[in-house]
Design a protein around this motif. Structure first.
Motif, PDB file in Angstrom:
ATOM      1  N   ARG A  11      -9.881  -2.195   8.179  1.00  0.00           N
ATOM      2  CA  ARG A  11     -11.314  -2.475   8.089  1.00  0.00           C
ATOM      3  C   ARG A  11     -12.136  -1.328   8.666  1.00  0.00           C
ATOM      4  NH1 ARG A  11     -14.303  -8.133   9.779  1.00  0.00           N
ATOM      5  NH2 ARG A  11     -16.447  -7.477   9.351  1.00  0.00           N
ATOM      6  N   LEU A  12     -11.638  -0.720   9.723  1.00  0.00           N
ATOM      7  CA  LEU A  12     -12.359   0.367  10.382  1.00  0.00           C
ATOM      8  C   LEU A  12     -12.233   1.700   9.656  1.00  0.00           C
ATOM      9  CD1 LEU A  12     -11.506  -0.312  14.147  1.00  0.00           C
ATOM     10  CD2 LEU A  12     -13.723  -0.635  13.011  1.00  0.00           C
ATOM     11  N   ARG A  13     -11.117   1.901   8.953  1.00  0.00           N
ATOM     12  CA  ARG A  13     -10.810   3.245   8.456  1.00  0.00           C
ATOM     13  C   ARG A  13     -10.865   3.413   6.942  1.00  0.00           C
ATOM     14  NH1 ARG A  13     -12.095   6.592  10.326  1.00  0.00           N
ATOM     15  NH2 ARG A  13     -10.469   8.101   9.840  1.00  0.00           N
ATOM     16  N   LEU A  14     -10.674   2.351   6.175  1.00  0.00           N
ATOM     17  CA  LEU A  14     -10.632   2.477   4.717  1.00  0.00           C
ATOM     18  C   LEU A  14     -11.961   2.033   4.109  1.00  0.00           C
ATOM     19  CD1 LEU A  14      -8.814   3.178   2.273  1.00  0.00           C
ATOM     20  CD2 LEU A  14      -8.091   0.784   2.229  1.00  0.00           C
ATOM     21  N   SER A  15     -12.410   2.752   3.091  1.00  0.00           N
ATOM     22  CA  SER A  15     -13.672   2.410   2.444  1.00  0.00           C
ATOM     23  C   SER A  15     -13.603   1.016   1.830  1.00  0.00           C
ATOM     24  CB  SER A  15     -13.986   3.427   1.343  1.00  0.00           C
ATOM     25  OG  SER A  15     -13.087   3.272   0.248  1.00  0.00           O
ATOM     26  N   TYR A  16     -14.773   0.417   1.624  1.00  0.00           N
ATOM     27  CA  TYR A  16     -14.806  -0.929   1.048  1.00  0.00           C
ATOM     28  C   TYR A  16     -14.208  -0.934  -0.353  1.00  0.00           C
ATOM     29  CZ  TYR A  16     -16.417  -5.686   0.234  1.00  0.00           C
ATOM     30  OH  TYR A  16     -16.449  -7.045  -0.015  1.00  0.00           O
ATOM     31  N   SER A  17     -14.470   0.099  -1.135  1.00  0.00           N
ATOM     32  CA  SER A  17     -13.889   0.190  -2.477  1.00  0.00           C
ATOM     33  C   SER A  17     -12.373   0.245  -2.416  1.00  0.00           C
ATOM     34  CB  SER A  17     -14.427   1.433  -3.200  1.00  0.00           C
ATOM     35  OG  SER A  17     -15.813   1.341  -3.413  1.00  0.00           O
ATOM     36  N   GLY A  18     -11.847   0.982  -1.439  1.00  0.00           N
ATOM     37  CA  GLY A  18     -10.402   1.047  -1.265  1.00  0.00           C
ATOM     38  C   GLY A  18      -9.817  -0.295  -0.881  1.00  0.00           C
ATOM     39  N   ARG A  19     -10.546  -1.043  -0.052  1.00  0.00           N
ATOM     40  CA  ARG A  19     -10.072  -2.369   0.350  1.00  0.00           C
ATOM     41  C   ARG A  19     -10.066  -3.335  -0.830  1.00  0.00           C
ATOM     42  NH1 ARG A  19     -14.100  -3.511   5.033  1.00  0.00           N
ATOM     43  NH2 ARG A  19     -14.911  -1.421   4.661  1.00  0.00           N
ATOM     44  N   LEU A  20     -11.059  -3.232  -1.691  1.00  0.00           N
ATOM     45  CA  LEU A  20     -11.090  -4.078  -2.886  1.00  0.00           C
ATOM     46  C   LEU A  20      -9.895  -3.785  -3.784  1.00  0.00           C
ATOM     47  CD1 LEU A  20     -14.884  -3.979  -3.878  1.00  0.00           C
ATOM     48  CD2 LEU A  20     -13.649  -5.819  -2.721  1.00  0.00           C
ATOM     49  N   GLU A  21      -9.538  -2.513  -3.922  1.00  0.00           N
ATOM     50  CA  GLU A  21      -8.389  -2.174  -4.758  1.00  0.00           C
ATOM     51  C   GLU A  21      -7.087  -2.642  -4.121  1.00  0.00           C
ATOM     52  OE1 GLU A  21      -6.173  -1.047  -7.899  1.00  0.00           O
ATOM     53  OE2 GLU A  21      -8.308  -1.451  -7.712  1.00  0.00           O
ATOM     54  N   LEU A  22      -7.011  -2.635  -2.794  1.00  0.00           N
ATOM     55  CA  LEU A  22      -5.842  -3.179  -2.104  1.00  0.00           C
ATOM     56  C   LEU A  22      -5.651  -4.647  -2.475  1.00  0.00           C
ATOM     57  CD1 LEU A  22      -5.867  -1.908   1.604  1.00  0.00           C
ATOM     58  CD2 LEU A  22      -4.045  -1.585  -0.078  1.00  0.00           C
ATOM     59  N   VAL A  23      -6.726  -5.409  -2.456  1.00  0.00           N
ATOM     60  CA  VAL A  23      -6.650  -6.835  -2.783  1.00  0.00           C
ATOM     61  C   VAL A  23      -6.175  -7.023  -4.216  1.00  0.00           C
ATOM     62  CG1 VAL A  23      -7.949  -8.994  -2.968  1.00  0.00           C
ATOM     63  CG2 VAL A  23      -8.458  -7.386  -1.116  1.00  0.00           C
ATOM     64  N   HIS A  24      -6.706  -6.224  -5.122  1.00  0.00           N
ATOM     65  CA  HIS A  24      -6.286  -6.300  -6.525  1.00  0.00           C
ATOM     66  C   HIS A  24      -4.777  -6.071  -6.659  1.00  0.00           C
ATOM     67  CE1 HIS A  24      -6.364  -5.612 -10.880  1.00  0.00           C
ATOM     68  NE2 HIS A  24      -5.638  -4.552 -10.639  1.00  0.00           N
ATOM     69  N   LEU A  25      -4.256  -5.040  -5.996  1.00  0.00           N
ATOM     70  CA  LEU A  25      -2.833  -4.719  -6.079  1.00  0.00           C
ATOM     71  C   LEU A  25      -1.974  -5.770  -5.390  1.00  0.00           C
ATOM     72  CD1 LEU A  25      -3.034  -0.860  -5.526  1.00  0.00           C
ATOM     73  CD2 LEU A  25      -2.342  -2.035  -7.624  1.00  0.00           C
ATOM     74  N   LEU A  26      -2.471  -6.366  -4.328  1.00  0.00           N
ATOM     75  CA  LEU A  26      -1.716  -7.420  -3.649  1.00  0.00           C
ATOM     76  C   LEU A  26      -1.562  -8.644  -4.541  1.00  0.00           C
ATOM     77  CD1 LEU A  26      -3.182  -7.171  -0.032  1.00  0.00           C
ATOM     78  CD2 LEU A  26      -0.906  -6.464  -0.799  1.00  0.00           C
ATOM     79  N   PHE A  27      -2.602  -8.988  -5.295  1.00  0.00           N
ATOM     80  CA  PHE A  27      -2.485 -10.074  -6.261  1.00  0.00           C
ATOM     81  C   PHE A  27      -1.461  -9.731  -7.336  1.00  0.00           C
ATOM     82  CE2 PHE A  27      -6.557 -12.119  -4.933  1.00  0.00           C
ATOM     83  CZ  PHE A  27      -6.093 -13.427  -4.913  1.00  0.00           C
ATOM     84  N   LYS A  28      -1.458  -8.495  -7.756  1.00  0.00           N
ATOM     85  CA  LYS A  28      -0.529  -8.043  -8.790  1.00  0.00           C
ATOM     86  C   LYS A  28       0.914  -8.177  -8.313  1.00  0.00           C
ATOM     87  CE  LYS A  28      -0.361  -4.319 -12.187  1.00  0.00           C
ATOM     88  NZ  LYS A  28      -0.991  -3.030 -12.569  1.00  0.00           N
ATOM     89  N   ILE A  29       1.168  -7.788  -7.089  1.00  0.00           N
ATOM     90  CA  ILE A  29       2.513  -7.875  -6.521  1.00  0.00           C
ATOM     91  C   ILE A  29       2.914  -9.333  -6.313  1.00  0.00           C
ATOM     92  CG2 ILE A  29       3.889  -7.381  -4.458  1.00  0.00           C
ATOM     93  CD1 ILE A  29       2.221  -4.763  -4.209  1.00  0.00           C
ATOM     94  N   ALA A  30       1.999 -10.141  -5.786  1.00  0.00           N
ATOM     95  CA  ALA A  30       2.315 -11.544  -5.507  1.00  0.00           C
ATOM     96  C   ALA A  30       2.640 -12.314  -6.781  1.00  0.00           C
ATOM     97  CB  ALA A  30       1.154 -12.215  -4.780  1.00  0.00           C
ATOM     98  N   SER A  31       2.067 -11.906  -7.907  1.00  0.00           N
ATOM     99  CA  SER A  31       2.283 -12.606  -9.171  1.00  0.00           C
ATOM    100  C   SER A  31       3.530 -12.141  -9.908  1.00  0.00           C
ATOM    101  CB  SER A  31       1.071 -12.406 -10.088  1.00  0.00           C
ATOM    102  OG  SER A  31      -0.092 -12.938  -9.523  1.00  0.00           O
TER     103      SER A  31
END
Length: 266
Positions: free
Chosen positions: A125-145
């Motif tokens: 949260r402190l170091r990665l841009s908000y756009s980068g965090r949104l893409e992390l969430v997208h990829l985590l959903f992809k992996i979980a599925s």
């Protein structure tokens, strides 16, 4: 010294400090010869001023993804082969065959390591841009599925990660709706995109983070806002493959807008 060891010593920035650095130190000490916790400075117990000033590299994003993916994959009690295959495909898309294999071995070490994803998310949260965090969430959903079914425990972990990383609930549900519409195959809401109507009207509103009572002008404003938020150029510094992945959500925003316009005869 292998590629991954070289990446850790010279290709990472802020992830070498804080809780992520501690995870790296524990894993590297037992996984790769010639690299110890002393090799990465303070072993990750704290971030130096020099570390804090470093920009996010592609290696930082990859390291964070693997650490958080490890937590999601363990959420339902086991990391399936299909989930590992998704991560493997992502690694191979960004690195050579040999480099991808080495990174996959490190992921397996991460999964076997006891750590708190909450501490990791606080650092992200402190170091990665908000756009980068949104893409992390997208990829985590992809992996979980990847194992054809997202378990409730995996969903809860991703939602918790979003809260800890400062990702809003609106963005969480928007990404969740977009991913379920564009995922290939599967069940539990995962639809194969075979027609132009793969995004339902309900999901379309969720993707644009508005409700059905929004005026036509509010719909247009929501589309422009979301298109700007998810434009792939916002993650250019994280590598071309990450940018390509971000394009999926960008396209979902466009299709959601089309679905709503058609329903209203605009």
């Amino acid at each position: 010294m292998g590629f991954w060891s070289k990446l850790i010593l010279g290709g990472l920035g802020w992830t070498l400090g804080g809780p992520i650095g501690a995870i790296i130190g524990v894993i590297i000490a037992g996984a790769f010869s010639g690299v110890t916790t002393n090799s990465i400075g303070d072993g990750g117990e704290k971030e130096s001023d020099n570390t804090k000033s470093r920009k996010t590299t592609q290696g930082d994003f990859l390291m964070v993804l693997m650490v958080l993916a490890g937590s999601v994959m363990k959420a339902d009690g086991t990391a399936s082969k299909s989930e590992l295959d998704v991560v493997k495909a992502f690694l191979r898309a960004n690195f050579t065959e040999a480099e991808g294999k080495e990174a996959l071995q490190m992921l397996k070490k991460i999964i076997a390591t006891d750590y708190s994803y909450r501490d990791v998310c606080a650092q992200v949260r402190l170091r990665l841009s908000y756009s980068g965090r949104l893409e992390l969430v997208h990829l985590l959903f992809k992996i979980a599925s990847a194992d054809q079914d997202i378990s409730l425990s995996e969903i809860n972990v991703i939602h918790s990660m979003c809260y800890l990383m400062g990702v809003t609930d609106n963005d969480y549900f928007s990404i969740k709706a977009a991913y379920s519409a564009y995922a290939n195959g599967g069940s539990s809401g995962r639809q194969k995109r075979t027609t132009d109507n793969s995004i339902t009207l309900t999901k379309a509103y969720s993707i644009l983070e508005i409700n059905s009572s929004a005026t036509d002008d509010e719909v247009k404003k929501a589309y422009r806002r979301m298109a700007m938020k998810y434009h792939p150029d916002k993650v250019n510094t994280l590598g071309e493959k990450v940018r390509q992945s971000a394009t999926e959500k960008f396209k979902a925003v466009g299709e959601a807008y089309r679905v709503i316009k058609e329903s209203r005869g605009l």
